[in-house]
Write a protein that holds these residues in place. Structure first.
Motif, PDB file in Angstrom:
ATOM      1  N   ASP A 131      -6.366  -1.296   6.264  1.00 21.97           N
ATOM      2  CA  ASP A 131      -6.364   0.102   5.846  1.00 21.97           C
ATOM      3  C   ASP A 131      -4.958   0.690   5.951  1.00 21.97           C
ATOM      4  O   ASP A 131      -4.503   1.421   5.061  1.00 21.97           O
ATOM      5  CB  ASP A 131      -7.317   0.922   6.736  1.00 21.97           C
ATOM      6  N   GLU A 132      -4.277   0.363   7.046  1.00 18.42           N
ATOM      7  CA  GLU A 132      -2.910   0.874   7.237  1.00 18.42           C
ATOM      8  C   GLU A 132      -1.922   0.283   6.242  1.00 18.42           C
ATOM      9  O   GLU A 132      -0.990   0.947   5.809  1.00 18.42           O
ATOM     10  CB  GLU A 132      -2.445   0.567   8.662  1.00 18.42           C
ATOM     11  N   TRP A 133      -2.136  -0.978   5.901  1.00 13.35           N
ATOM     12  CA  TRP A 133      -1.176  -1.697   5.051  1.00 13.35           C
ATOM     13  C   TRP A 133      -1.418  -1.432   3.562  1.00 13.35           C
ATOM     14  O   TRP A 133      -0.555  -1.728   2.723  1.00 13.35           O
ATOM     15  CB  TRP A 133      -1.302  -3.199   5.339  1.00 13.35           C
ATOM     16  N   ALA A 134      -2.562  -0.883   3.213  1.00 15.42           N
ATOM     17  CA  ALA A 134      -3.012  -0.855   1.820  1.00 15.42           C
ATOM     18  C   ALA A 134      -1.973  -0.283   0.856  1.00 15.42           C
ATOM     19  O   ALA A 134      -1.754  -0.841  -0.232  1.00 15.42           O
ATOM     20  CB  ALA A 134      -4.323  -0.075   1.716  1.00 15.42           C
ATOM     21  N   LYS A 135      -1.328   0.809   1.212  1.00 12.60           N
ATOM     22  CA  LYS A 135      -0.395   1.458   0.281  1.00 12.60           C
ATOM     23  C   LYS A 135       0.840   0.609   0.001  1.00 12.60           C
ATOM     24  O   LYS A 135       1.410   0.662  -1.090  1.00 12.60           O
ATOM     25  CB  LYS A 135       0.033   2.820   0.838  1.00 12.60           C
ATOM     26  N   GLU A 136       1.272  -0.167   0.996  1.00 13.60           N
ATOM     27  CA  GLU A 136       2.478  -0.982   0.823  1.00 13.60           C
ATOM     28  C   GLU A 136       2.175  -2.429   0.432  1.00 13.60           C
ATOM     29  O   GLU A 136       3.092  -3.203   0.143  1.00 13.60           O
ATOM     30  CB  GLU A 136       3.295  -0.997   2.128  1.00 13.60           C
ATOM     31  N   TYR A 137       0.890  -2.774   0.414  1.00 12.45           N
ATOM     32  CA  TYR A 137       0.486  -4.169   0.260  1.00 12.45           C
ATOM     33  C   TYR A 137       1.009  -4.792  -1.041  1.00 12.45           C
ATOM     34  O   TYR A 137       1.600  -5.870  -1.028  1.00 12.45           O
ATOM     35  CB  TYR A 137      -1.036  -4.269   0.320  1.00 12.45           C
ATOM     36  N   THR A 197      -6.409  -5.436  -2.596  1.00  8.40           N
ATOM     37  CA  THR A 197      -6.023  -4.380  -3.533  1.00  8.40           C
ATOM     38  C   THR A 197      -6.295  -4.753  -4.985  1.00  8.40           C
ATOM     39  O   THR A 197      -5.950  -4.002  -5.884  1.00  8.40           O
ATOM     40  CB  THR A 197      -4.527  -4.048  -3.396  1.00  8.40           C
ATOM     41  N   GLY A 222      -9.632   1.013   2.633  1.00 12.41           N
ATOM     42  CA  GLY A 222      -8.309   1.350   2.123  1.00 12.41           C
ATOM     43  C   GLY A 222      -7.856   0.398   1.030  1.00 12.41           C
ATOM     44  O   GLY A 222      -7.259   0.822   0.023  1.00 12.41           O
ATOM     45  N   GLU A 272      -9.812   1.113  -2.160  1.00 10.96           N
ATOM     46  CA  GLU A 272      -9.294   2.289  -2.875  1.00 10.96           C
ATOM     47  C   GLU A 272      -8.150   1.899  -3.799  1.00 10.96           C
ATOM     48  O   GLU A 272      -8.047   2.389  -4.935  1.00 10.96           O
ATOM     49  CB  GLU A 272      -8.834   3.341  -1.867  1.00 10.96           C
ATOM     50  N   GLU A 273      -7.283   1.023  -3.326  1.00 13.47           N
ATOM     51  CA  GLU A 273      -6.185   0.549  -4.169  1.00 13.47           C
ATOM     52  C   GLU A 273      -6.727  -0.285  -5.347  1.00 13.47           C
ATOM     53  O   GLU A 273      -6.222  -0.198  -6.465  1.00 13.47           O
ATOM     54  CB  GLU A 273      -5.203  -0.281  -3.345  1.00 13.47           C
TER      55      GLU A 273
END
Length: 214
Positions: free
Chosen positions: A30-36, A73, A96, A99-100
């Motif tokens: 969840d924490e990594w999702a945006k940068e994954y 993702t 998370g 969501e991506e």
């Protein structure tokens, strides 16, 4: 728990591998999702989704109903869509990451659940399963294959990536062989080892495995 933004791209993979429970693994993803995507596509150059999707596409009709087990993702979904598939379910333990995956527009179903035990799908639901980067340290166990066979229709295919060291050391070989011996599935192909993360982990090999469900 450290802020993922303060961990280097290279160290994030080891941070993920160090997870000890599904709950911790989900939290970290969840924490990594945006940068994954940026980390995997640019820092590491993650090749397993492309290789896995191509192995599936050489055997599975374009109107097939596909489960992306451990979709993350949605990188494998992007490749499947590129190859002409549209009936794809994204399943992952991390909301998370899902969501991506939703934002990519390549899936028509989303399910939050973890591999390793019974899945909340009917028997013989899918024509094929793809799973890349999921059978690795700290992630889905070898027992996952049992229910993936159950939810795949007879004659369908299960395609996944697996590190050779993981295959031999973490019980995967024994589970894969046991399912062959029981008649649950048959080995179709295993690729030569290749560097699936050539920029981030150039010395770590992966293989693409293809089984046909009986």
């Amino acid at each position: 728990m450290p802020d993922v933004g303060n961990i280097s791209s290279e160290d994030r993979v080891q941070w993920i591998y160090a997870s000890t429970t599904n709950e911790q693994l989900a939290e970290r993803y969840d924490e990594w999702a945006k940068e994954y995507d940026d980390d995997l596509e640019n820092t590491f150059v993650w090749l397993a989704p492309v290789r896995g999707a191509e192995a599936l596409a050489s055997r599975v009709a374009k109107d097939a109903k596909i489960l992306d087990a451990g979709a993350g993702t949605g990188l494998a979904g992007v490749e499947l869509q590129r190859l002409g598939y549209s009936d794809i379910c994204a399943m992952d333990l991390s909301e998370g990451m899902l969501e991506e995956a939703r934002a990519k527009g390549c899936y028509n179903d989303f399910q939050q659940m973890a591999l390793g035990g019974p899945l909340d799908f009917d028997t013989d639901t899918y024509d094929a399963v793809i799973s890349t980067g999921v059978f690795t340290p700290g992630h889905a166990p070898p027992s996952s294959f049992v229910d993936l066979c159950r939810v795949t229709k007879p004659g369908g295919y299960i395609v996944f990536s697996l590190r050779p060291d993981t295959h031999l050391e973490l019980g995967f070989k024994e589970q894969q062989d046991a399912l062959v011996d029981s008649g649950a599935w048959s080995l179709v192909e295993v690729s030569d080892p290749f560097a699936a993360l050539p920029k981030g982990e150039p010395d770590v090999m992966h293989q693409i495995w293809v089984y046909r469900v009986n």
